[in-house]
Design a protein around this motif. Sequence first.
Motif, PDB file in Angstrom:
ATOM      1  N   PRO A 166       0.818  -1.234   0.000  1.00 37.69           N
ATOM      2  CA  PRO A 166       0.000   0.000   0.000  1.00 37.69           C
ATOM      3  C   PRO A 166       0.840   1.268   0.000  1.00 37.69           C
ATOM      4  N   VAL A 167       1.994   1.215   0.661  1.00 34.38           N
ATOM      5  CA  VAL A 167       2.898   2.375   0.661  1.00 34.38           C
ATOM      6  C   VAL A 167       3.444   2.599  -0.738  1.00 34.38           C
ATOM      7  N   ALA A 168       3.852   1.504  -1.402  1.00 33.87           N
ATOM      8  CA  ALA A 168       4.424   1.605  -2.750  1.00 33.87           C
ATOM      9  C   ALA A 168       3.382   2.100  -3.748  1.00 33.87           C
ATOM     10  N   LEU A 172       3.767   5.467  -5.924  1.00 27.37           N
ATOM     11  CA  LEU A 172       3.746   5.463  -7.389  1.00 27.37           C
ATOM     12  C   LEU A 172       2.696   6.449  -7.920  1.00 27.37           C
ATOM     13  N   ALA A 173       1.538   6.454  -7.308  1.00 22.97           N
ATOM     14  CA  ALA A 173       0.474   7.366  -7.747  1.00 22.97           C
ATOM     15  C   ALA A 173       0.861   8.823  -7.493  1.00 22.97           C
ATOM     16  N   LYS A 174       1.422   9.096  -6.334  1.00 25.17           N
ATOM     17  CA  LYS A 174       1.820  10.459  -5.994  1.00 25.17           C
ATOM     18  C   LYS A 174       2.878  10.985  -6.944  1.00 25.17           C
ATOM     19  N   GLU A 175       3.842  10.109  -7.314  1.00 27.85           N
ATOM     20  CA  GLU A 175       4.930  10.517  -8.203  1.00 27.85           C
ATOM     21  C   GLU A 175       4.500  10.579  -9.669  1.00 27.85           C
ATOM     22  N   GLY A 176       3.309  10.081  -9.978  1.00 24.41           N
ATOM     23  CA  GLY A 176       2.800  10.143 -11.342  1.00 24.41           C
ATOM     24  C   GLY A 176       3.289   9.035 -12.251  1.00 24.41           C
ATOM     25  N   TYR A 177       3.767   7.944 -11.690  1.00 25.61           N
ATOM     26  CA  TYR A 177       4.230   6.825 -12.513  1.00 25.61           C
ATOM     27  C   TYR A 177       3.045   5.955 -12.930  1.00 25.61           C
TER      28      TYR A 177
END
Length: 467
Positions: A166-168, A172-177
Motif C-alpha cells: 500500500p505504501v508503494a 507510485l500514484a503520488k509521483e505520477g508513474y
Amino acid sequence: MNNTTGRILIAGTASGCGKTSVVCALLRAFQKRGLSLAACKCGPDYIDPLFHERILGIPSENLDLFFHTPKVQRRLFQKHGEGKDLVVAEGVMGYYDGLRCSDPEGSTSEIAAALNLPVVLVLPCRGMGHSVLPLLKGYLDYERTRQVRAVVFNGMTGRTYGQLAPVAEAWLAKEGYDVRLAGYFPILPKAALPGRHLGLLLPGEVESLEKKLDLLADQAEQTLDLDLLYRIAKEGTDAGDREDLLMETGKSAGTVRPPVRIAAAKDEAFCFYYKDNLELLRELGCEILYFSPIHDMALPDGTEGILLSGGYPELYAEELAKNKGIRQDIFKSLAAGMPCLAECGGFLYLKEELEAEDGNFYPMTGFLEGRGYRTESLGRFGYVTLEAKSDLVYLRQGETIRGHEFHYWDCTENGSRCRAVKPDGKRNWDCVEQKEAVFAGFPHISYDSCPDFAKRFVKVCLERRKT
C-alpha cells in the motif's frame, strides 16, 4: 502477429535477479490456463531459451539488436508470435546493460522500445524493505520511453509485501508513474534452478525439473497478479509496418528442388542453435536432420552439409572420444569437401584433442590441428563483428558477419582468416579457420547479419550434389 496477441517483457536489475524463474513461472502458469504461448530471450543467450522450449515444446526466439536491425527484428518477432495468445520475452542482464558500459545501446530497454513491449521489472528485494522504492525510482526515472508498466518484488516475504504494497502504490500514484504492482515472489529453495560456469544447468540436467516448474507456476498463481499481467500484455501493439520478411532480410525462398540435407549435431554435448539461423536455412531450401555425435555411429543418410553447434563437449569429452565411428565418418566427409559450419564447442570437436573437466585430454575428430584446453576465466567475451581478411568459401574479403563469444575453454590454434572487432572498436583479434569447405571458430554467428553467408553455404552444398 496481430494486435490480438499479447506481448510482455520480463526485465531485471542484473543477471541472477530472478528473471528466468519468474518467466518460467509465468509460462507454466499461463499454459495451465490454456493459453497458446510463445517465448523470447533478449540477447545472444542459448540456455534460458532451452527452458522456454522445455515448457512450451517449441523453440524460443532471440531478440537481438546487434544481430538485427530494428526493422528486421520486428519482422522476426511478429512472425514468431503469429497465432499466439501471448508472447513472453525475457530480458538479459540488467535492464540498461547493452553493448558497452557507456550507454544502453542493444540493451533490454532498447529492445522493449524497438518492439513496443510493455515491461515488467523484477526487483531483487531480499534483505530490503522501504529501500526498494528509491531503487525502483532510479530505474523508472532513467528510462526515456516509459516501457515499464509493472513491477514484481522478488525474494520478498508475504508479510513484508503486505506492509510495503500500500505504501508503494500510494508513492507510485503520488509521483505520477503509470506503473502497477504485479505482486511478489518469495524465495523457493525447492524450485531453485542450479547453474555452472556458462549459466544455468541445461534443462535435461536439472533434477525434478517438471516438479520445480509446477512449484513456480503454483506460486505465480498465489502471489502474482496474472490477470493484471495479461491485461498489460494486451496493451502492447505491433511496432512498425508489415513488410515481407524475406524481402527485408535479403532472403529468397529459392526454386523447387529436393531439399538440401543438413546434419545438425544436437545432443547432451551440442545444443546451442539460434532459431533464426535454422529458419533461414529452411527458407533457403534445407532440411535439418539432427544427429548425436555421442550416440549415433554415422551421419544421417544423404547428408550434404554439417552444422556443429556450441554446447558442452568438455563435459562429454570421454563419451565423444569413445564414439570413434562417427568421428571417422565426419573426418572423411569433411576431407572429401562436405560443407560444414562449426562454432565454439563444435569448433573444439573438430580439433585433435579436447581437455575435459577432469583435466584429461581426449581425442576428437582431428580434422583441424590443435587442442582445446581449459582456462580460468571467460575468453574474448561478448559481441564481435567478423571481417574476412581474404576471399573465403562463404564470406568475401571485406564482408562482415556478426557474432558472440562466451567460453571458458580456449584452443592452441584459433585461426586467422577473419578479424574479430568489439563493438567499441578498441579490441580486436584474429579468428576462424577455413579448411576445404569448413568454416570454424569460436564465435556463434548470426546468419541474418549476412544472409549471403548462408546462401553460399547452401550453394556449395548444391554444387557438390551435381558432381
